[in-house]
Design a protein around this motif. Sequence first.
Motif, short mmCIF file in Angstrom:
data_model
loop_
_atom_site.label_atom_id
_atom_site.label_comp_id
_atom_site.label_asym_id
_atom_site.label_seq_id
_atom_site.Cartn_x
_atom_site.Cartn_y
_atom_site.Cartn_z
N LYS A 34 0.82 -1.22 0.00
CA LYS A 34 0.00 0.00 0.00
C LYS A 34 0.86 1.26 0.00
CE LYS A 34 -3.69 2.41 2.30
NZ LYS A 34 -4.70 2.43 3.34
N ILE A 35 1.89 1.29 0.81
CA ILE A 35 2.75 2.47 0.92
C ILE A 35 3.56 2.68 -0.36
CG2 ILE A 35 4.70 3.51 2.17
CD1 ILE A 35 2.09 3.47 3.77
N ASN A 36 3.98 1.61 -0.99
CA ASN A 36 4.95 1.72 -2.09
C ASN A 36 4.37 1.64 -3.49
OD1 ASN A 36 7.83 1.75 -0.87
ND2 ASN A 36 6.62 0.37 0.41
N ARG A 37 3.11 1.31 -3.64
CA ARG A 37 2.53 1.20 -4.98
C ARG A 37 2.21 2.58 -5.53
NH1 ARG A 37 -2.10 -2.79 -5.43
NH2 ARG A 37 -0.40 -4.26 -5.79
N THR A 38 2.90 2.95 -6.60
CA THR A 38 2.60 4.20 -7.30
C THR A 38 1.96 3.92 -8.65
OG1 THR A 38 4.71 4.34 -8.49
CG2 THR A 38 4.66 5.29 -6.27
N GLY A 39 2.06 2.68 -9.10
CA GLY A 39 1.56 2.31 -10.41
C GLY A 39 2.57 2.55 -11.51
N GLN A 40 3.74 3.01 -11.14
CA GLN A 40 4.80 3.28 -12.11
C GLN A 40 5.84 2.17 -12.08
OE1 GLN A 40 4.64 6.09 -14.13
NE2 GLN A 40 2.63 6.28 -13.15
N ILE A 41 6.58 2.04 -13.15
CA ILE A 41 7.69 1.08 -13.18
C ILE A 41 8.67 1.46 -12.08
CG2 ILE A 41 9.68 0.33 -14.54
CD1 ILE A 41 7.96 0.70 -17.02
N GLY A 42 9.17 0.46 -11.36
CA GLY A 42 10.16 0.71 -10.32
C GLY A 42 9.61 0.73 -8.92
N ASP A 43 8.35 0.31 -8.72
CA ASP A 43 7.77 0.30 -7.37
C ASP A 43 8.48 -0.69 -6.45
OD1 ASP A 43 5.96 2.31 -7.81
OD2 ASP A 43 4.25 0.98 -8.12
N GLY A 44 9.10 -1.72 -6.99
CA GLY A 44 9.89 -2.64 -6.17
C GLY A 44 9.36 -4.05 -6.15
N ARG A 45 9.91 -4.84 -5.24
CA ARG A 45 9.55 -6.25 -5.08
C ARG A 45 9.51 -6.58 -3.59
NH1 ARG A 45 9.35 -5.65 -9.85
NH2 ARG A 45 10.02 -7.00 -11.54
N ILE A 46 8.71 -7.59 -3.26
CA ILE A 46 8.67 -8.12 -1.90
C ILE A 46 8.94 -9.62 -2.00
CG2 ILE A 46 7.27 -8.52 0.17
CD1 ILE A 46 5.58 -6.08 -0.69
N PHE A 47 9.86 -10.09 -1.19
CA PHE A 47 10.20 -11.50 -1.13
C PHE A 47 9.85 -12.02 0.26
CE2 PHE A 47 13.18 -9.31 -3.90
CZ PHE A 47 13.05 -10.04 -5.08
N VAL A 48 9.24 -13.18 0.33
CA VAL A 48 8.90 -13.81 1.60
C VAL A 48 9.66 -15.13 1.65
CG1 VAL A 48 7.07 -14.72 3.07
CG2 VAL A 48 6.63 -12.72 1.62
N CYS A 49 10.52 -15.25 2.66
CA CYS A 49 11.39 -16.41 2.76
C CYS A 49 11.17 -17.12 4.10
CB CYS A 49 12.86 -15.99 2.70
SG CYS A 49 13.26 -14.96 1.28
N PRO A 50 11.24 -18.45 4.11
CA PRO A 50 11.11 -19.17 5.38
C PRO A 50 12.34 -18.95 6.26
CG PRO A 50 11.64 -20.69 3.60
CD PRO A 50 11.44 -19.34 2.97
N VAL A 51 12.11 -18.91 7.57
CA VAL A 51 13.19 -18.79 8.53
C VAL A 51 13.14 -20.02 9.43
CG1 VAL A 51 14.11 -17.45 10.47
CG2 VAL A 51 13.14 -16.27 8.50
N GLU A 52 14.21 -20.76 9.46
CA GLU A 52 14.23 -22.00 10.21
C GLU A 52 14.27 -21.75 11.71
OE1 GLU A 52 17.27 -25.68 10.60
OE2 GLU A 52 16.77 -25.04 8.57
#
Length: 120
Positions: free
Chosen positions: A87-105
């Motif tokens: 919600k904070i980072n979506r501008t609708g433009q190229i370059g908004d970014g990525r989110i990765f969700v990784c398991p933590v043992e």
Amino acid sequence: MKEVIAIIRPNKANATKESLAVLGFPSLHACKVVGRGKQKGILGEVSFPVSPELEKQEGGMKYVPKRMISLMVDDQDVSLVVAVITKINRTGQIGDGRIFVCPVENVVRIRTGEKGKTAI
């Protein structure tokens, strides 16, 4: 437990950190990173001097300055954290970014030796 890693625009980092803190996620790591995806440049968005190796090249910037935020969360909190970052980072433009969700043992707090959920 999961690690949520977000690569976001530099001008959105403070709003992201503040929003996460308000929702009860004040503990995170943040750092300046450079990289490149499909966008090839956001030179007009950065508020700091850009070194020559980052400057615009033919077809775009060699590397794009971004911010990386990383935090550990319980499994049930992942969707909330991802939604807030989006919600904070979506501008609708190229370059908004990525989110990765990784398991933590496991997580171990060095000072106390606590492990798992209590060490977050």
